[in-house]
Design a protein around this motif. Structure first.
Motif, PDB file in Angstrom:
ATOM      1  N   THR A 126     -58.905  17.682 -89.558  1.00  0.00           N
ATOM      2  CA  THR A 126     -58.159  18.251 -90.691  1.00  0.00           C
ATOM      3  C   THR A 126     -58.499  19.719 -90.896  1.00  0.00           C
ATOM      4  N   THR A 180     -55.696  22.537 -90.492  1.00  0.00           N
ATOM      5  CA  THR A 180     -55.487  23.453 -91.616  1.00  0.00           C
ATOM      6  C   THR A 180     -55.545  24.906 -91.142  1.00  0.00           C
ATOM      7  N   TYR A 234     -49.572  21.159 -91.437  1.00  0.00           N
ATOM      8  CA  TYR A 234     -50.034  20.692 -92.753  1.00  0.00           C
ATOM      9  C   TYR A 234     -49.596  19.244 -93.018  1.00  0.00           C
ATOM     10  N   VAL A 250     -52.065  17.071 -91.552  1.00  0.00           N
ATOM     11  CA  VAL A 250     -53.252  17.032 -92.412  1.00  0.00           C
ATOM     12  C   VAL A 250     -53.065  15.985 -93.510  1.00  0.00           C
ATOM     13  N   ALA A 282     -52.901  20.432 -99.362  1.00  0.00           N
ATOM     14  CA  ALA A 282     -51.948  20.473 -98.248  1.00  0.00           C
ATOM     15  C   ALA A 282     -50.512  20.502 -98.767  1.00  0.00           C
ATOM     16  N   GLU A 310     -49.788  24.015 -99.846  1.00  0.00           N
ATOM     17  CA  GLU A 310     -49.555  24.920 -98.714  1.00  0.00           C
ATOM     18  C   GLU A 310     -48.163  24.710 -98.125  1.00  0.00           C
TER      19      GLU A 310
END
Length: 279
Positions: A51, A55, A74, A77, A93, A96
Motif C-alpha cells: 500500500t 500510494t 489509489y 490501495v 485514498a 486522493e
C-alpha cells in the motif's frame, strides 16, 4: 541487506531510491525502482509495503500528469486496505482519488464529490476534525467546478468553522483562497481579491512559503483581469519556479503564462507555454 536476506529492507531501500529519482525529475528511473520495490513487497506478501508503494506510485503518476493511472493505483490501495480494515487509510485514498477526479472532465468532478463524501463519512465516524474540514473544503471546491456556487460557499464556510474550532490557521487560509476562487468564478473580482489578500496575510504570518505563492498566483489572476500583465508575469514566473516538476500545479500555470505572454506580444514565449500546457 541482500546478504542477510532482508527482502523487506531491500524493498524499502528501492522505494527510497525511487523517491530520490523523482525529486531529481528522473522519472524513467523513478518508475523502474517503484516497480522493483512493488514486486518484492508482493512476493513477501507485505500488505503495508504494497500500500505504501502503490500510494507513492499514485503520487508519482499524478506528478507526471498521468491521472488515470494515478486513480488506478489509489483504487488498488483501497482494495487492499479494505481487506484488513484500515478506515483512516481508506479515507485518505478516497480523498486522493477525489482530488485527481477533480482535474478531469465534468463527470470526473461529479465523481470527486462521491469520493469526498465517502471519506467524510469515515472521518466523521472516527472524529478526525481536521480531516472532516479538508473533505468539506474539497466538496465545496468541487461544487465550484460544477458552477453550483451556493453549495460551494456553504461547504467551504463549514470547513472554515471546523478549522477555526481546531485553531488550524493554515487551513483557514487555504479555505479563504477557495472562497476567493468561488467569487472569481462568479466574476466578483473585488470580493475575490479581498479573500486572496486575507489568505496571503495569514500565510505571511505563518511564514508559509507555498501558501504565499499560491495566494500571489490567485492575485495574479486578478491582475490579468485588470490587464496588469507585467505584474502578473512576475507572480506566475515565481510559481513556475516553485512548482518545478509538479504537473499538478504547472498545467494551470502554463495556461496563464501563455495568456500573459500572448498579451505582452512575447509570441515565442507564448507558443512555448501553449505547447507545455498541451503536452
Amino acid at each position: 541487506r541482500e546478504e542477510i536476506g532482508d527482502e523487506k529492507g531491500i524493498a524499502g531501500v528501492l522505494l527510497n531510491i525511487a523517491g530520490n529519482y523523482q525529486l531529481q525529475e528522473n522519472f524513467d528511473e523513478a518508475f523502474i525502482y517503484f516497480n522493483k520495490s512493488l514486486i518484492i513487497y508482493k512476493e513477501i506478501e507485505n500488505r503495508k509495503g504494497i500500500t505504501r508503494c502503490l500510494t507513492d506510485i499514485g503520487k508519482f503518476y499524478c506528478k507526471i500528469g498521468d491521472l488515470n493511472r494515478a486513480i488506478e493505483s489509489y483504487k488498488k490501495v483501497v482494495n487492499i486496505l479494505q481487506e484488513y480494515n484500515d478506515p483512516i487509510g481508506i479515507s485518505n485514498a478516497y480523498t486522493e482519488i477525489g482530488l485527481i477526479q477533480k482535474l478531469l472532465n465534468i463527470s470526473g468532478k461529479k465523481s470527486a464529490i462521491v469520493y469526498f463524501r465517502k471519506s467524510l463519512a469515515i472521518r466523521k465516524e472516527r472524529k478526525w476534525e481536521n480531516g472532516v474540514g479538508w473533505n468539506l473544503k474539497d466538496i465545496g471546491t468541487s461544487y465550484n467546478d460544477l458552477k453550483q456556487y451556493d453549495s460551494a460557499v456553504f461547504y467551504v464556510k463549514e470547513a472554515i468553522d471546523v478549522f477555526r474550532k481546531n485553531k488550524n490557521n493554515a487551513e483557514i487560509a487555504y479555505s479563504l483562497l477557495a472562497l476567493g476562487n468561488i467569487s472569481y468564478s462568479q466574476k466578483q473580482y473585488i470580493k475575490a481579491e479581498e479573500y486572496y489578500n486575507e489568505s496571503k496575510k495569514i500565510f505571511s504570518e505563518l511564514n508559509n512559503k507555498q501558501g504565499i505563492i499560491e495566494s500571489n498566483i490567485s492575485l495574479a489572476d486578478i491582475l490579468i483581469i485588470n490587464r496588469s500583465y507585467k505584474e502578473a508575469l512576475f507572480f506566475y514566473n515565481q510559481g513556475e519556479n516553485y512548482f518545478k516538476g509538479n504537473m499538478f500545479y504547472l498545467k494551470g500555470i502554463y495556461k496563464s503564462l501563455y495568456i500573459i505572454n500572448k498579451n505582452l506580444l512575447n509570441n515565442v514565449k507564448a507558443l512555448e507555454y501553449l505547447e507545455k500546457y498541451k503536452s
